[in-house]
Design an enzyme around this catalytic site. Structure first.
Site: not given
Length: 164
Positions: A95-96, A99
């Site tokens: 994933d980028d 969070d």
């Protein structure tokens, strides 16, 4: 829904920086020679997954599709649009960004044996990730290049100094 006030800073990432950081992640993952494929978490993980697949010579790429954000607002419930068959053993999950870790927790339940790597990690989600490159503060919104475009910005000296 959480308010945009959760994010007090914005950190814009250029295409060049994303490519460099994704390549750095690939370099870190290179010693793991057991990956039979990559699972990209869409949509944010697609571009880093493509770069990493090229760099570590993986041709088998699949996706898990989860929708949990609407711009800067977190949706009430994450929508799983596409799952992955199997427990993830031997797979690299990309994933980028991690969070809060909410999406990561959902995906890790689906593929608990996958090696989870992200380009960027925030403190709240970092414990969910096996490998990452750059840590960013929790109150920073990362503005990815696919969410922005180049435009003229007035120099600081030419701006109204009374405006925030």
């Amino acid at each position: 829904m959480e308010s945009n006030s959760t994010y007090r800073k914005t950190y814009p990432i250029s295409w060049d920086q994303l490519h460099r950081d994704s390549k750095a992640l690939a370099w870190r993952l290179l010693h793991h020679d057991y990956f039979k494929g990559i699972i990209a978490i869409t949509r944010g993980g697609l571009v880093p997954a493509a770069i990493i697949a090229r760099e570590i010579d993986i041709h088998l790429v699949d996706t898990i599709c989860v929708s949990s954000y609407d711009w800067k607002d977190k949706k009430g419930e994450a929508d799983v649009l596409k799952k992955f068959d199997g427990d993830g053993e031997g797979w690299l999950l990309i994933d980028d960004l991690v969070d809060t870790g909410r999406t990561a927790a959902i995906v890790k339940q689906m593929v608990p044996k996958a090696h989870f790597a992200t380009v960027y990690a925030k403190p709240a989600g970092r414990p969910q990730v096996d490998t990452y490159i750059t840590e960013v503060s929790q109150d920073t919104w990362i503005l990815f290049p696919w969410d922005s475009e180049s435009r003229f910005v007035t120099p600081l000296a030419g701006r109204d100094r009374t405006a925030g």
